[in-house]
Scaffold this motif. Structure first.
Motif, PDB file in Angstrom:
ATOM      1  N   ASN A   1       0.836  -1.197   0.000  1.00 55.22           N
ATOM      2  CA  ASN A   1       0.000   0.000   0.000  1.00 55.22           C
ATOM      3  C   ASN A   1       0.878   1.256   0.000  1.00 55.22           C
ATOM      4  O   ASN A   1       2.110   1.165  -0.045  1.00 55.22           O
ATOM      5  N   VAL A   2       0.263   2.419   0.082  1.00 55.11           N
ATOM      6  CA  VAL A   2       1.012   3.674  -0.022  1.00 55.11           C
ATOM      7  C   VAL A   2       2.041   3.803   1.094  1.00 55.11           C
ATOM      8  O   VAL A   2       3.212   4.127   0.845  1.00 55.11           O
TER       9      VAL A   2
ATOM     10  N   GLU B   1      -8.438   1.002  -6.486  1.00 61.46           N
ATOM     11  CA  GLU B   1      -7.818   1.330  -5.201  1.00 61.46           C
ATOM     12  C   GLU B   1      -6.441   1.967  -5.379  1.00 61.46           C
ATOM     13  O   GLU B   1      -6.059   2.869  -4.632  1.00 61.46           O
TER      14      GLU B   1
ATOM     15  N   ASP C   1      -7.277   5.574  -6.115  1.00 63.42           N
ATOM     16  CA  ASP C   1      -8.049   6.229  -5.055  1.00 63.42           C
ATOM     17  C   ASP C   1      -7.242   6.385  -3.766  1.00 63.42           C
ATOM     18  O   ASP C   1      -7.440   7.344  -3.016  1.00 63.42           O
ATOM     19  N   SER C   2      -6.329   5.461  -3.512  1.00 61.40           N
ATOM     20  CA  SER C   2      -5.530   5.508  -2.287  1.00 61.40           C
ATOM     21  C   SER C   2      -4.359   6.479  -2.386  1.00 61.40           C
ATOM     22  O   SER C   2      -3.707   6.778  -1.383  1.00 61.40           O
TER      23      SER C   2
ATOM     24  N   LEU D   1      -1.717   5.797  -4.336  1.00 61.88           N
ATOM     25  CA  LEU D   1      -0.509   5.038  -4.650  1.00 61.88           C
ATOM     26  C   LEU D   1       0.081   5.454  -5.993  1.00 61.88           C
ATOM     27  O   LEU D   1       1.295   5.691  -6.093  1.00 61.88           O
TER      28      LEU D   1
END
Length: 329
Positions: A169-170, A200, A203-204, A206
């Motif tokens: 993830n980020v 995702e 949207d996240s 990343l």
């Protein structure tokens, strides 16, 4: 005796991965569906056809195949018998992190597992090095420092030219970036699940983070395991073998919502004289953060259908707006 198509590079344009020297085709071939490529002859035919069409990147992992390791073994035979003379033209990637064998060193991202896994991968593929080696997923029980040190050592040993990470993830990616910068490790690419129905990665934040840091993005599951196809736009199969990262798309009321979205997207594709699959790939390739998409075609005509996307991969502002409206419903 195989002889490559001398016109192969006239069929493809290539993209740079972030600000690195790594250059990839917009469409890469993933061999994770080793169970579907049940014979060596069938896999060989697909791989050589892909290369003749200008695909130079072949994506594997230690556990791909009906039995873990099978995909690498088959690819190794193709390398030895057909592609050895073209090794310098190829970008070959593999990964370690998911379950490969029994015991405490059969998965995750410890130094011991990563190092031994790559050694075995190289043996199976009959290679001295891979171009990209990925840590396949973050390990919650191993310090990221240990994983980063192991990956950096692999490069210094000459067993990989570049390093990538997958399914981070980020926040996890940011930590790996910090660690790699300290070590001057050539971390150049992030492979993530990303498609029209699973956004995702964008949207996240990343994708934006990768772009800001000069790191390329490569999307796996670009068609959501066959969901983004004309056939599924008519009726989503009850037994569709969807990947764990996309399961939420069809959960509960999501199935009916997704069905309607697929139908509307298929109309836009038709207006562009494309299949829904081609529109889904074009949507990804039109994004500057995406260096390449990894398709899992197991038949030549499906691969050719994917490649036809490149004839019309640009989306107009109006088409982007229409697609966004559909996806946000």
């Amino acid at each position: 005796m195989y002889t490559a198509n001398p016109q192969r590079y006239n069929k493809m344009s290539y993209n740079r991965s972030g600000r690195s020297g790594l250059i990839l085709p917009p469409i890469s071939l993933g061999l994770w569906r080793g169970h579907a490529l049940s014979t060596y002859e069938r896999t060989r035919e697909l791989v050589l056809h892909a290369f003749d069409e200008g695909i130079i990147h072949f994506d594997l992992a230690n556990n791909y195949g009906l039995t873990p390791g099978d995909a690498e073994k088959v690819f190794g035979k193709i390398m030895t018998e057909d592609l050895a003379d073209y090794r310098d033209e190829l970008v070959i990637s593999t990964k370690a992190g998911f379950h490969m064998g029994p015991g405490p060193y059969g998965e995750w991202s410890s130094k011991k597992y990563i190092a031994s896994s790559l050694d075995h991968s190289l043996q199976r593929m009959k290679l001295d090095y891979v171009d990209i080696f990925y840590t396949h997923r973050p390990d919650p029980n191993t310090p990221f420092e240990e994983t980063a040190e192991a990956l950096d050592l692999i490069v210094r040993q000459g067993k990989a030219y570049y390093i990538g990470i997958s399914n981070y993830n980020v926040e996890e990616t940011a930590e790996m970036v910090r660690l790699f910068k300290e070590r001057r490790t050539p971390f150049v690419i992030h492979q993530m699940s990303y498609n029209m129905m699973n956004r995702e990665a964008r949207d996240s934040g990343l994708l934006g983070f990768l772009n800001d840091n000069g790191i390329g993005g490569i999307a796996y599951g670009p068609l959501a395991e066959g969901l983004l196809t004309d056939k599924m736009s008519e009726k989503i199969a009850e037994d569709l073998p969807i990947h764990r990262t996309n399961k939420h798309i069809l959960e509960g009321a999501g199935r009916e919502k997704t069905q309607k979205q697929l139908q509307e997207l298929a109309k836009i594709a038709s207006q562009r004289n494309q299949t829904l699959s081609q529109l889904a790939l074009a949507w990804l390739l039109d994004q500057e953060e995406i260096t390449s998409v990894v398709v899992g075609a197991t038949q030549i005509h499906h691969l050719d259908d994917n490649l036809s996307t490149l004839k019309n991969s640009h989306l107009s502002k109006e088409e982007k707006r229409q697609i966004q409206n559909i996806l946000e419903k």
